[in-house]
Design an enzyme around this catalytic site. Sequence first.
Site, short mmCIF file in Angstrom:
data_model
loop_
_atom_site.label_atom_id
_atom_site.label_comp_id
_atom_site.label_asym_id
_atom_site.label_seq_id
_atom_site.Cartn_x
_atom_site.Cartn_y
_atom_site.Cartn_z
N CYS A 114 0.81 -1.22 0.00
CA CYS A 114 0.00 0.00 0.00
C CYS A 114 0.85 1.28 0.00
O CYS A 114 0.34 2.36 -0.24
CB CYS A 114 -0.93 0.00 1.20
SG CYS A 114 -1.95 -1.47 1.25
N HIS A 253 -3.36 6.73 3.04
CA HIS A 253 -3.75 5.47 2.41
C HIS A 253 -5.12 5.09 2.94
O HIS A 253 -5.40 5.17 4.13
CB HIS A 253 -2.71 4.39 2.74
CG HIS A 253 -3.19 3.01 2.40
ND1 HIS A 253 -3.73 2.71 1.18
CD2 HIS A 253 -3.22 1.86 3.13
CE1 HIS A 253 -4.08 1.44 1.16
NE2 HIS A 253 -3.78 0.90 2.33
N ASN A 283 -10.01 -0.62 0.26
CA ASN A 283 -8.55 -0.52 0.22
C ASN A 283 -8.05 -1.03 -1.14
O ASN A 283 -8.19 -2.21 -1.43
CB ASN A 283 -7.98 -1.36 1.37
CG ASN A 283 -6.46 -1.35 1.43
OD1 ASN A 283 -5.79 -0.91 0.50
ND2 ASN A 283 -5.91 -1.85 2.53
#
Length: 329
Positions: A114, A253, A283
Amino acid sequence: MAYAAFRSIGAYIPEKILTNDDLAYMVDTSDEWITKRTGIKERRIAAKEERTSDMGVNAAQVSIERSGLDKADIDMIICATISPDYFNMPSTATIIATKLGLGQITAFDISAACTGFVYIVGIAKAFIESGMKKNILIVGSEKLSAITDYTDRGTCILFGDGAGAAIISATDKKEEAIIDVNTGSDGNYADLLMTPNGGSGSAHDSLESDKVCMQMKGNETFKVAVRTLTNDVKEILEKNNMHSDDIVHFVPHQANYRIIKAVGDALKMREDQVVLTVGKYGNTSGASIPMAINDIYESGKLKKGDMLLLDAFGGGLTWGSALLPFMGE
Ligand code: ACO
């Protein structure tokens, strides 16, 4: 000396929507649980034939068009992904470059989960400041649905697909420059988030013996994430004599609303500074930050010169933050 400017943004959002109610038919969960624990209401899922490179190409086309550059001016492409078209080789970046008709330019992928997009902002900055390249296309693209175990309720509720891309260009104007990129990692936490099968570290004899899916120790990851994201931002702001007030858009994020809220509060960010897309996209790992930047760009909130603070963490563990003025039109 050349400086590196963040020149444009683009994204690609797959059409298909997977809602929390849809997931409740697949595993033992509920819309209420997912919403309360994560803030996620729905996520996008790529079509069966749609690859990570296809989504990357779509996002890249938008960012190139918005940059005003000719494709021939692009001299490098870097792709951040943990769900490449093919594991190991060829890289997704080379496939994107060819599909876009960019010619025989330097192309490679990086794996920082990520944090991938923050890492490639840093790599592009370094290549441009050294004078080696002038216009770099950076892409974060993920088909996480291809590496998600839809029988594991601890992970399948979190992840979605999508892509984001940006152009980083050389400039001689210091006020346009990406100010700083701060990245780090700690392999002591490798087992918190991993795809344990399919590599040379796999417990199985054959590299192909098991489907490659993500596994996560969610609760432990949560705690490390809040700590890491907060420290990371404090460090980059302090190092550059800046404060939370100097930031127009804080783009963390998009992993979990509760993580974002805890970090935003610890950094004393106002609600209007914090960019939130986790509710509608979930996500999307390396694609999450550029998709979020694109979201505020397309809604008219992001203006030329606005100071952005990017902040990410992910498998590895890896983490990173970046301070930069947005220089798109
Ligand atoms: N629906 C219903 N119940 C569930 C679900 C679900 N989807 N998932 C877990 N539970 C249950 C557990 O079984 C447990 O039950 P028990 O108490 O009977 O044992 C209970 O809920 C609590 O489980 P926790 O794992 O402690 O729940 P938590 O509040 O930590 O939420 C979550 C889980 C959402 C995964 C959270 O830990 C999280 O978001 N972690 C961080 C994820 C992340 O940010 N990852 C990093 C980036 S990803 C990357 O790099 C690719």
